[in-house]
Motif scaffolding. Sequence first.
Motif, short mmCIF file in Angstrom:
data_model
loop_
_atom_site.label_atom_id
_atom_site.label_comp_id
_atom_site.label_asym_id
_atom_site.label_seq_id
_atom_site.Cartn_x
_atom_site.Cartn_y
_atom_site.Cartn_z
N PHE A 23 0.83 -1.21 0.00
CA PHE A 23 0.00 0.00 0.00
C PHE A 23 0.87 1.26 0.00
CE2 PHE A 23 -2.42 3.08 2.79
CZ PHE A 23 -3.32 3.46 1.81
N GLN A 24 0.63 2.13 -0.96
CA GLN A 24 1.50 3.31 -1.14
C GLN A 24 0.90 4.60 -0.57
OE1 GLN A 24 4.64 3.13 -3.03
NE2 GLN A 24 4.31 0.95 -2.72
N GLY A 25 -0.25 4.47 0.08
CA GLY A 25 -0.90 5.66 0.67
C GLY A 25 -1.94 6.24 -0.27
N TYR A 26 -2.91 6.95 0.31
CA TYR A 26 -3.98 7.55 -0.49
C TYR A 26 -3.65 8.97 -0.94
CZ TYR A 26 -7.03 3.55 0.39
OH TYR A 26 -7.58 2.30 0.42
N LYS A 27 -2.42 9.36 -0.75
CA LYS A 27 -1.86 10.59 -1.32
C LYS A 27 -2.75 11.83 -1.13
CE LYS A 27 1.01 7.84 -4.31
NZ LYS A 27 0.66 6.48 -4.52
N THR A 28 -3.11 12.52 -2.22
CA THR A 28 -3.81 13.81 -2.07
C THR A 28 -5.12 13.67 -1.30
OG1 THR A 28 -4.66 13.48 -4.29
CG2 THR A 28 -2.84 15.02 -4.07
N GLU A 29 -5.80 12.55 -1.54
CA GLU A 29 -7.05 12.29 -0.83
C GLU A 29 -6.80 12.26 0.69
OE1 GLU A 29 -10.03 8.60 -1.26
OE2 GLU A 29 -8.57 8.84 -2.88
N ALA A 30 -5.71 11.57 1.05
CA ALA A 30 -5.35 11.44 2.47
C ALA A 30 -4.96 12.80 3.06
CB ALA A 30 -4.20 10.45 2.63
N LEU A 31 -4.30 13.63 2.26
CA LEU A 31 -3.93 14.98 2.75
C LEU A 31 -5.19 15.76 3.11
CD1 LEU A 31 -1.07 16.05 0.27
CD2 LEU A 31 -0.81 15.28 2.65
N GLN A 32 -6.21 15.63 2.26
CA GLN A 32 -7.47 16.33 2.52
C GLN A 32 -8.10 15.81 3.83
OE1 GLN A 32 -8.74 19.10 1.02
NE2 GLN A 32 -10.10 19.00 2.81
N TYR A 33 -8.04 14.49 4.04
CA TYR A 33 -8.63 13.92 5.26
C TYR A 33 -7.87 14.40 6.51
CZ TYR A 33 -10.79 10.68 1.92
OH TYR A 33 -11.49 10.13 0.88
N LEU A 34 -6.55 14.54 6.36
CA LEU A 34 -5.76 15.05 7.48
C LEU A 34 -6.15 16.49 7.81
CD1 LEU A 34 -2.24 13.57 6.62
CD2 LEU A 34 -3.53 13.09 8.70
N LYS A 35 -6.36 17.27 6.75
CA LYS A 35 -6.79 18.67 6.96
C LYS A 35 -8.14 18.68 7.66
CE LYS A 35 -4.79 20.77 2.85
NZ LYS A 35 -5.11 21.30 1.52
N ASP A 36 -9.03 17.79 7.24
CA ASP A 36 -10.36 17.72 7.87
C ASP A 36 -10.20 17.37 9.35
OD1 ASP A 36 -11.39 18.24 5.39
OD2 ASP A 36 -12.05 16.18 5.00
N ALA A 37 -9.30 16.41 9.64
CA ALA A 37 -9.08 15.99 11.04
C ALA A 37 -8.55 17.17 11.86
CB ALA A 37 -8.11 14.82 11.09
N ARG A 38 -7.69 17.97 11.24
CA ARG A 38 -7.16 19.14 11.96
C ARG A 38 -8.26 20.17 12.19
NH1 ARG A 38 -2.32 21.90 9.34
NH2 ARG A 38 -3.81 22.01 7.66
N ASP A 39 -9.07 20.40 11.16
CA ASP A 39 -10.15 21.39 11.30
C ASP A 39 -11.10 20.99 12.42
OD1 ASP A 39 -9.06 22.79 9.27
OD2 ASP A 39 -10.49 22.14 7.74
N ILE A 40 -11.37 19.69 12.53
CA ILE A 40 -12.34 19.22 13.53
C ILE A 40 -11.75 19.21 14.94
CG2 ILE A 40 -13.63 17.15 14.26
CD1 ILE A 40 -14.10 16.62 11.24
N THR A 41 -10.48 18.77 15.05
CA THR A 41 -9.92 18.55 16.40
C THR A 41 -8.90 19.61 16.82
OG1 THR A 41 -8.14 17.21 15.50
CG2 THR A 41 -10.14 16.04 16.16
N GLY A 42 -8.31 20.30 15.86
CA GLY A 42 -7.24 21.25 16.19
C GLY A 42 -5.90 20.57 16.41
N LEU A 43 -5.85 19.25 16.22
CA LEU A 43 -4.56 18.55 16.39
C LEU A 43 -3.59 19.01 15.31
CD1 LEU A 43 -5.46 14.81 17.20
CD2 LEU A 43 -4.97 16.67 18.76
N ARG A 44 -2.32 19.08 15.67
CA ARG A 44 -1.29 19.44 14.70
C ARG A 44 -0.92 18.19 13.90
NH1 ARG A 44 -1.72 21.55 19.19
NH2 ARG A 44 -1.41 23.76 19.59
N ILE A 45 -0.70 18.39 12.59
CA ILE A 45 -0.52 17.24 11.70
C ILE A 45 0.97 16.97 11.41
CG2 ILE A 45 -1.06 16.30 9.40
CD1 ILE A 45 -3.55 16.69 11.21
#
Length: 348
Positions: free
Chosen positions: A139-161
């Motif tokens: 598995f090579q990662g979900y790349k740009t899609e995964a980056l968007q999900y990380l941004k969403d996780a930051r927006d929701i929780t405020g956790l630093r990525i």
Amino acid sequence: MLIVMKLDAPRTDIDRVKEKIRALGYVPHEIPGDHRLAIGITGNKSRPDAEQFLNLPSVLEAIPITKPFKLVSRDVKPEDSIVDVNDEAIGARELTIIAGPCSVESRQQIIDIACTLKECGIKFLRGGAYKPRTSPYSFQGYKTEALQYLKDARDITGLRIVTEVKDTETLPMVAECADVLQVGARNMQNYSLLEAVGAQRKPVLLKRGLSATIEELLMAAEYVLNGGNYNVILCERGIRTFEPATRNTLDLNAIPIIKKLSHLPVIVDPSHGIGVWDGVAAMSLAAIAAGADGLIIEVHPDPAMALSDGYQSLKPSKFKILLDKLEQLAQIMDRTFTRSPQSVEAIR
Ligand code: PEP
Ligand code: MN
């Protein structure tokens, strides 16, 4: 060479020294400290003549640096460096705990785990979007899609990525999402990538290469600092040895040795270091006892189903037990570990 100046040197005197360094074709690096103000010189092929600096106003000393690494060295900066990540300090008294799955597997997965971590009082979320794998079939990662999900996780929780940057091509995209750019073990000596992360200002978590010596790790960090990015955190993540019982051998020796040689913060990755989940807690505690500034730990709600590194990932329940122990150990080590658990149930 290091030009040491009076602590209260006026800006005009500091700029004059920097101008002189530039005029000679070298690069000046201003290094503020508690007890002295120093200007490091890089880019010189031979030792600069100390005399030409000693007669400038506010200059106290011109010290030749004999080590192969300079800007990362304690000779240049005796005080510990503290890397600021959106108002969270890495390398200060407070322990830094970065946690999350090896890879971002879905939007729901990363948001759920981010919420769980937030509820534990954790401030940094890890998760790979680009995964440099040993096998091209893994598995090579979900790349740009995964980056968007990380941004969403930051927006929701405020956790630093904290997420890995695999190459220079994707750096601008990854830097847009990451609060800390992880340079992986396989890329520790990718000099184009080191120069590229050195040319921008996002903090860099630089992992030790699979077979790299401590000096090679410090030289790799030197590339980043030499580019003008002083926000570097070193990461011991295990090295290759003759021992087949574990994935890697976590080099705990490296912690006090690096601390002696360098002012940069040191984080330990016990997950990759030992490679089996039931050894992660022991290695985490050992790393903090050895003087590490923090840990990066793989946590997954269902390790058996993880798309990468499930066998070395802690379930949240086990991770919470470890956090309680780290809280106790922090006191013995004269560190703080402030957890302010926050409920995010409402937004899940
Ligand atoms: C990771 O953090 O998931 C990873 C791939 O780490 P390393 O580069 O240390 O192997
Ligand atoms: Mn991993």
